[in-house]
Design a protein around this motif. Structure first.
Motif, PDB file in Angstrom:
ATOM      1  N   MET A  12      51.713  -1.650  33.175  1.00 41.97           N
ATOM      2  CA  MET A  12      50.443  -1.211  32.588  1.00 41.97           C
ATOM      3  C   MET A  12      50.672   0.061  31.770  1.00 41.97           C
ATOM      4  O   MET A  12      51.449   0.916  32.168  1.00 41.97           O
ATOM      5  N   SER A  13      50.025   0.182  30.607  1.00 41.64           N
ATOM      6  CA  SER A  13      50.292   1.292  29.705  1.00 41.64           C
ATOM      7  C   SER A  13      49.635   2.576  30.193  1.00 41.64           C
ATOM      8  O   SER A  13      48.714   2.557  31.016  1.00 41.64           O
ATOM      9  N   ALA A  14      50.129   3.700  29.623  1.00 40.95           N
ATOM     10  CA  ALA A  14      49.568   5.003  29.982  1.00 40.95           C
ATOM     11  C   ALA A  14      48.148   5.162  29.474  1.00 40.95           C
ATOM     12  O   ALA A  14      47.392   5.984  29.980  1.00 40.95           O
ATOM     13  N   ILE A  15      47.772   4.380  28.449  1.00 42.48           N
ATOM     14  CA  ILE A  15      46.405   4.447  27.938  1.00 42.48           C
ATOM     15  C   ILE A  15      45.434   3.818  28.923  1.00 42.48           C
ATOM     16  O   ILE A  15      44.286   4.240  29.049  1.00 42.48           O
ATOM     17  N   GLU A  16      45.884   2.793  29.641  1.00 45.23           N
ATOM     18  CA  GLU A  16      45.004   2.083  30.578  1.00 45.23           C
ATOM     19  C   GLU A  16      44.972   2.711  31.960  1.00 45.23           C
ATOM     20  O   GLU A  16      44.102   2.406  32.755  1.00 45.23           O
ATOM     21  N   SER A  17      45.972   3.530  32.272  1.00 50.23           N
ATOM     22  CA  SER A  17      46.025   4.171  33.584  1.00 50.23           C
ATOM     23  C   SER A  17      46.850   5.440  33.458  1.00 50.23           C
ATOM     24  O   SER A  17      47.379   5.750  32.393  1.00 50.23           O
ATOM     25  N   GLY A  18      46.967   6.181  34.529  1.00 47.41           N
ATOM     26  CA  GLY A  18      47.788   7.372  34.496  1.00 47.41           C
ATOM     27  C   GLY A  18      46.992   8.635  34.247  1.00 47.41           C
ATOM     28  O   GLY A  18      45.751   8.647  34.201  1.00 47.41           O
ATOM     29  N   ALA A  19      47.709   9.736  34.047  1.00 41.87           N
ATOM     30  CA  ALA A  19      47.089  11.050  33.945  1.00 41.87           C
ATOM     31  C   ALA A  19      46.147  11.156  32.752  1.00 41.87           C
ATOM     32  O   ALA A  19      45.061  11.743  32.846  1.00 41.87           O
ATOM     33  N   MET A  20      46.548  10.606  31.594  1.00 43.53           N
ATOM     34  CA  MET A  20      45.698  10.696  30.410  1.00 43.53           C
ATOM     35  C   MET A  20      44.383   9.966  30.617  1.00 43.53           C
ATOM     36  O   MET A  20      43.303  10.469  30.277  1.00 43.53           O
ATOM     37  N   HIS A  21      44.455   8.783  31.191  1.00 44.75           N
ATOM     38  CA  HIS A  21      43.235   8.013  31.439  1.00 44.75           C
ATOM     39  C   HIS A  21      42.310   8.767  32.393  1.00 44.75           C
ATOM     40  O   HIS A  21      41.090   8.831  32.179  1.00 44.75           O
ATOM     41  N   ARG A  22      42.878   9.353  33.445  1.00 45.06           N
ATOM     42  CA  ARG A  22      42.052  10.097  34.397  1.00 45.06           C
ATOM     43  C   ARG A  22      41.444  11.342  33.756  1.00 45.06           C
ATOM     44  O   ARG A  22      40.279  11.680  33.995  1.00 45.06           O
ATOM     45  N   LEU A  23      42.239  12.038  32.941  1.00 52.69           N
ATOM     46  CA  LEU A  23      41.731  13.236  32.280  1.00 52.69           C
ATOM     47  C   LEU A  23      40.580  12.906  31.337  1.00 52.69           C
ATOM     48  O   LEU A  23      39.542  13.585  31.334  1.00 52.69           O
ATOM     49  N   MET A  24      40.736  11.849  30.544  1.00 50.39           N
ATOM     50  CA  MET A  24      39.676  11.485  29.599  1.00 50.39           C
ATOM     51  C   MET A  24      38.452  10.948  30.332  1.00 50.39           C
ATOM     52  O   MET A  24      37.323  11.111  29.864  1.00 50.39           O
ATOM     53  N   SER A  25      38.659  10.323  31.489  1.00 45.16           N
ATOM     54  CA  SER A  25      37.516   9.865  32.281  1.00 45.16           C
ATOM     55  C   SER A  25      36.694  11.057  32.759  1.00 45.16           C
ATOM     56  O   SER A  25      35.451  11.045  32.705  1.00 45.16           O
ATOM     57  N   ARG A  26      37.377  12.103  33.225  1.00 40.38           N
ATOM     58  CA  ARG A  26      36.661  13.311  33.637  1.00 40.38           C
ATOM     59  C   ARG A  26      35.948  13.957  32.448  1.00 40.38           C
ATOM     60  O   ARG A  26      34.831  14.465  32.578  1.00 40.38           O
ATOM     61  N   CYS A  27      36.608  13.943  31.299  1.00 40.79           N
ATOM     62  CA  CYS A  27      35.986  14.503  30.089  1.00 40.79           C
ATOM     63  C   CYS A  27      34.719  13.738  29.738  1.00 40.79           C
ATOM     64  O   CYS A  27      33.700  14.338  29.380  1.00 40.79           O
ATOM     65  N   GLY A  28      34.754  12.411  29.860  1.00 36.11           N
ATOM     66  CA  GLY A  28      33.573  11.605  29.570  1.00 36.11           C
ATOM     67  C   GLY A  28      32.431  11.894  30.518  1.00 36.11           C
ATOM     68  O   GLY A  28      31.266  11.999  30.108  1.00 36.11           O
ATOM     69  N   ARG A  29      32.756  12.028  31.812  1.00 31.09           N
ATOM     70  CA  ARG A  29      31.705  12.336  32.780  1.00 31.09           C
ATOM     71  C   ARG A  29      31.083  13.699  32.517  1.00 31.09           C
ATOM     72  O   ARG A  29      29.871  13.879  32.636  1.00 31.09           O
ATOM     73  N   LEU A  30      31.910  14.661  32.141  1.00 30.96           N
ATOM     74  CA  LEU A  30      31.405  16.004  31.876  1.00 30.96           C
ATOM     75  C   LEU A  30      30.443  16.021  30.695  1.00 30.96           C
ATOM     76  O   LEU A  30      29.376  16.640  30.748  1.00 30.96           O
ATOM     77  N   THR A  31      30.807  15.338  29.620  1.00 24.19           N
ATOM     78  CA  THR A  31      29.943  15.352  28.439  1.00 24.19           C
ATOM     79  C   THR A  31      28.639  14.597  28.673  1.00 24.19           C
ATOM     80  O   THR A  31      27.604  14.965  28.106  1.00 24.19           O
ATOM     81  N   THR A  32      28.677  13.555  29.494  1.00 23.52           N
ATOM     82  CA  THR A  32      27.430  12.837  29.766  1.00 23.52           C
ATOM     83  C   THR A  32      26.505  13.616  30.700  1.00 23.52           C
ATOM     84  O   THR A  32      25.286  13.456  30.641  1.00 23.52           O
ATOM     85  N   ARG A  33      27.065  14.468  31.556  1.00 25.53           N
ATOM     86  CA  ARG A  33      26.233  15.270  32.463  1.00 25.53           C
ATOM     87  C   ARG A  33      25.656  16.488  31.763  1.00 25.53           C
ATOM     88  O   ARG A  33      24.569  16.958  32.113  1.00 25.53           O
ATOM     89  N   HIS A  34      26.375  17.025  30.801  1.00 23.96           N
ATOM     90  CA  HIS A  34      25.927  18.248  30.115  1.00 23.96           C
ATOM     91  C   HIS A  34      26.001  18.069  28.597  1.00 23.96           C
ATOM     92  O   HIS A  34      26.739  18.785  27.899  1.00 23.96           O
ATOM     93  N   PRO A  35      25.269  17.128  28.046  1.00 26.17           N
ATOM     94  CA  PRO A  35      25.393  16.863  26.602  1.00 26.17           C
ATOM     95  C   PRO A  35      24.915  18.009  25.730  1.00 26.17           C
ATOM     96  O   PRO A  35      25.547  18.328  24.710  1.00 26.17           O
ATOM     97  N   TRP A  36      23.801  18.643  26.099  1.00 24.14           N
ATOM     98  CA  TRP A  36      23.237  19.678  25.222  1.00 24.14           C
ATOM     99  C   TRP A  36      24.123  20.916  25.135  1.00 24.14           C
ATOM    100  O   TRP A  36      24.303  21.457  24.029  1.00 24.14           O
ATOM    101  N   PRO A  37      24.699  21.418  26.235  1.00 26.24           N
ATOM    102  CA  PRO A  37      25.638  22.543  26.079  1.00 26.24           C
ATOM    103  C   PRO A  37      26.835  22.198  25.187  1.00 26.24           C
ATOM    104  O   PRO A  37      27.306  23.047  24.417  1.00 26.24           O
ATOM    105  N   VAL A  38      27.328  20.960  25.287  1.00 27.64           N
ATOM    106  CA  VAL A  38      28.449  20.557  24.437  1.00 27.64           C
ATOM    107  C   VAL A  38      28.038  20.564  22.968  1.00 27.64           C
ATOM    108  O   VAL A  38      28.750  21.096  22.101  1.00 27.64           O
ATOM    109  N   ILE A  39      26.875  19.990  22.679  1.00 29.07           N
ATOM    110  CA  ILE A  39      26.385  19.961  21.300  1.00 29.07           C
ATOM    111  C   ILE A  39      26.148  21.379  20.782  1.00 29.07           C
ATOM    112  O   ILE A  39      26.517  21.721  19.653  1.00 29.07           O
ATOM    113  N   ALA A  40      25.556  22.219  21.636  1.00 31.42           N
ATOM    114  CA  ALA A  40      25.273  23.598  21.232  1.00 31.42           C
ATOM    115  C   ALA A  40      26.562  24.362  20.933  1.00 31.42           C
ATOM    116  O   ALA A  40      26.634  25.137  19.972  1.00 31.42           O
TER     117      ALA A  40
END
Length: 811
Positions: free
Chosen positions: A1-29
């Motif tokens: 399985m590729s690093a894009i589908e699993s691994g540290a990068m996938h986990r890091l970007m998953s956390r990044c996605g959760r963060l932006t969806t929980r706090h969209p307005w501070p990110v936009i600001a």
């Protein structure tokens, strides 16, 4: 399985996605605040540019450094105001009034004596400003040229006065309009189509604005901001297109908005990070070339790519969170579920007869790349600009009146060891000599020039790197400076007494220098020899008999550089000489840059997909797209095929640094599409272990989005062909051709056909196979897998230089 589908990068970007969806307005600001700050700083401080070419370690650069050290007032910007009549002799009184008016203009520190052509129909004044070329602004040049307007005369800019002229015209607007049309067709709605343009606009303000602000700290050529604009628009829109396509596909399958965004960032966001990293790594490879302008273009373009990746993975998800289902608002047309069927049918044909497509597409690419074998590197000048431009008009006027070499003089710098003898007055100016038989026909003899003017062969006018009309002699007799062709200031050079015949007095080495330089073939005029206050350095201005872009001018520079005089080390400098050395160094370092960029980019692909064969194949495919771009450059600009269609009068030299810059850019950008295609193919392989089916599914799923992204990038790049600057035309055409070839012939035909031929060998890895884990969603836009799907595929998954014109100083 590729690093894009699993691994540290996938986990890091998953956390990044959760963060932006929980706090969209501070990110936009935060993004809006950063955009406002950068824009305000640019409005207040401006974006200075510096067109001077430097080349550490070269003979020309050493000569310039000697001038800057021993003639301390040599770094002021100098331009020319050129006067031209329709056939009558110039009115000296009118020009004198203009000179007086110029002397009172803001930032003008000195106005030189009028230099006349032999027929007295053309003349010019050197105008020295109290700022360096880096500090010169368009407003200053406009103010000077406004003050130079003289009734009855055509007044043209030259030298530094042309440097802030021009621009890319409406290229950016054309690119944005075309991109909007493609996005509307791809998404079927105005809101979805507008989002990539919004993020791209923010990327441009922050990225290009940041580059402009960096110009206060280091030299940034104008081509850097233009190139950054091209790249920022292209990747800024493309990265957003990939993410939105994936997100809409998940919404259509009933996913919750936040879950869909998180999964999109984790999968497609990871692919974008890898894709952007390949571009940045490829651009970083330019640092080993030892050419400052390439290093500058590399880090400025890389900065914009980094901003684009950050905006796509943080700002865009925040905007999507705020919009929610309204992403589908303002529909223009209904999406057709079967729109990807064309790519499915094409994939079926390719995998049925792979060898046919491998051979046919390879032959086509070889034909497109064939002109590459005749490519030669050179340097452009103002004579290559459109005939309607003021800079071209000034160049033509100087070439007609004073000879082609007047637009690109050379500066001979002599380092004396020991210092000049005590009999030579400090700071003296020793008259030079016009080479026998080389004086222009009809030249005004000394003593017959009108008051307030000097004959055309009294001094040699100077030049600038971009081929603009050059600096010449000033009223005090000191050589003018534009930060490129430099000399002594009035304070450092005063006439020395001598015999009636004008022969130099004092140190005999100076007389020998003047005589030797005048005798060099290709030299048509020489200026006086000037000695620094400390007696360690002498300089003289030399006018060749050929234009700056003519290879014969560099031959003359080589002959001057090879002069062998006792106690004198000779260097030839000036923009023409330095750029000639730059071309030689680029040619010498090109193989090293290619090897480094290919290796580093291949390593990234290997890390992403854990398949050595796939990584090697990706590198070869990218080399083919670059070769096709080089072939187009050679055919159009060097051979002149269709140049009239892009606003040029005829063939022009290919600027020395353009091929190397294009290589790094194209290698990185082409790898973007490879990453997105391979991500889809690898996900299908992990699920089915059927190579043919995986290739077919990957092409069918990504065909529409890759084609749309490539079409946008091609249109953006092609719009910059409208720029009046030949180098920008070269960049725009080369990038557009390469991306078009890459997205059609290579990714649509050759890659799937070759992967079909290679079969399971595509996924060979030297590592020991590991047990298959749960399938993980991929960044392909039309992926139908659902989270939590625990179905097991058949089998198990596999983890995934030589300096130019070398100068020997042995006397």
């Amino acid at each position: 399985m590729s690093a894009i589908e699993s691994g540290a990068m996938h986990r890091l970007m998953s956390r990044c996605g959760r963060l932006t969806t929980r706090h969209p307005w501070p990110v936009i600001a935060a993004w809006l605040l950063l955009t406002a700050v950068v824009a305000a700083l640019v409005l207040v401080g401006g974006r200075p540019i510096d067109e001077d070419a430097t080349l550490p370690g070269s003979a020309g650069q050493h000569g310039r450094d000697l001038l800057e050290t021993h003639f301390p007032a040599s770094d002021d910007a100098v331009g020319q105001v050129i006067f031209k009549t329709s056939g009558a002799a110039l009115d000296d009184a009118a020009v004198a009034d203009t000179a007086a008016r110029l002397s009172t203009t803001a930032h003008v520190s000195e106005v030189g004596t009028l230099v006349l052509s032999p027929d007295r129909t053309t003349g010019y004044l050197d105008v020295t400003l109290d700022v360096s070329p880096l500090e010169l602004t368009r407003e200053m040049t406009v103010e000077v040229m406004d003050a130079a307007v003289t009734p009855g005369l055509e007044v043209l800019p030259g030298g530094a006065l042309t440097r802030a002229q021009g621009g890319t015209g409406h290229s950016e607007l054309i690119g944005i309009v075309v991109a909007l049309a493609v996005l509307v067709i791809a998404f079927g709605g105005l809101v979805a189509a507008a989002l990539p343009l919004v993020t791209a606009a923010i990327v441009l303000v922050i990225g290009v604005g940041g580059i402009g602000l960096a110009g206060h700290l280091t030299g940034i050529p104008s081509v850097a901001t233009t190139l950054a604009t091209m790249i920022g628009l292209g990747v800024g829109i493309d990265y957003a297109l990939f993410l939105i396509t994936r997100y809409r596909a998940l919404l259509d399958r009933g996913r919750d908005t936040r879950d869909a965004i998180t999964e999109t960032v984790a999968s497609s966001g990871s692919a974008i990070v890898f894709a952007g990293a390949t571009v940045v790594v490829a651009l970083a490879g330019l640092g080993v070339a030892g050419v400052p302008i390439l290093a500058t273009l590399g880090w400025t373009s890389g900065l914009v790519v980094v901003v684009a990746v950050a905006a796509a993975t943080t700002l865009l998800p925040a905007l999507l969170t705020v919009l929610g289902p309204r992403i589908a608002a303002l529909p223009v047309r209904r999406s057709r579920p079967g729109r990807a069927s064309f790519w499915g049918r094409l994939a079926d044909r390719v995998i049925r007869r792979p060898w046919r497509y491998v051979l046919a597409s390879s032959l086509l690419l070889l034909v497109l790349a064939a002109p590459l074998t005749a490519m030669t590197l050179g340097q452009t000048d103002a004579g290559d600009r459109p005939a309607s431009s003021a800079e071209r008009a000034g160049y033509d006027a100087m070439a007609t009146a004073f000879g082609p070499g007047a637009n690109g003089p050379l500066t001979v710098v002599a380092e004396l060891s020991p210092a000049a003898s005590p009999g030579t007055p400090a700071g003296s100016v020793l008259p030079g000599a016009t080479p026998p038989g080389n004086a222009p026909a009809g030249a005004t003899p000394p003593g017959n020039a009108p008051a307030g003017s000097v004959p055309s062969d009294a001094t040699a006018p100077g030049s600038t790197s971009d081929g603009a009309t050059p600096p010449g002699a000033t009223a005090s007799g000191n050589p003018a400076s534009s930060g490129a062709d430099t000399g002594a200031s009035a304070a450092d050079a005063t006439p020395a007494p001598g015999p009636t015949g004008g022969g130099p007095v004092g140190d005999p080495r100076l007389a020998a220098l003047a005589e030797a330089v005048a005798a060099v073939p290709g030299v048509v005029k020489t200026g006086p020899v000037r000695l620094s206050e400390d007696g360690l350095v002498a300089s003289m201005r030399v006018t060749p008999d050929t234009a700056p872009s003519d290879p014969a001018t560099l031959d003359t520079a080589d002959r001057l550089d090879a002069l062998d005089l006792d106690g004198v080390d000779v260097y030839v400098t000036g923009q023409t000489a330095v750029r000639g050395e730059l071309a030689t160094r680029v040619a010498d370092r090109m193989p090293l840059v290619i090897v480094i960029v290919v290796l580093l980019s291949g390593i990234l692909v290997l890390v992403a997909f854990r398949a050595p064969v796939v990584a090697a194949k990706a590198a070869v495919m990218n080399l083919l797209s670059v070769a096709a771009a080089y072939g187009a450059l050679t055919a159009v600009f060097q051979w002149g095929w269709g140049v009239a269609l892009i606003g040029l009068d005829g063939p022009v030299p290919i600027e020395a640094y353009v091929p190397m810059m294009l290589f790094a850019l194209l290698f990185g950008l082409s790898m973007d599409y490879e990453v997105f295609l391979l991500t889809a193919v690898r996900e299908s392989w992990d699920r089915t272990r059927d190579n043919r089916l995986s290739v077919r599914d990957g092409l069918a799923e990504t065909g529409v989005v890759i084609t749309s992204a490539a079409l946008i990038m091609v249109c953006v790049f092609a719009s910059f062909v409208l720029s009046p600057e030949p180098v920008i035309k070269m960049m725009g055409l080369g990038l557009a051709v390469a991306i078009a070839v890459d997205a059609t012939v290579i990714r649509g035909l050759l890659v799937p056909a070759l992967m079909t031929v290679l079969g399971d060998a595509n996924w060979w890895t030297p590592r020991r196979p590991r047990a298959t884990s749960e399938p993980v969603s991929t960044p392909t836009p039309d992926d139908t897998s659902e989270p939590g799907d625990t179905s097991e595929p058949d089998g198990t998954s596999e983890p995934g230089g030589t300096e130019s014109r070398p100068h020997a100083h042995v006397r």
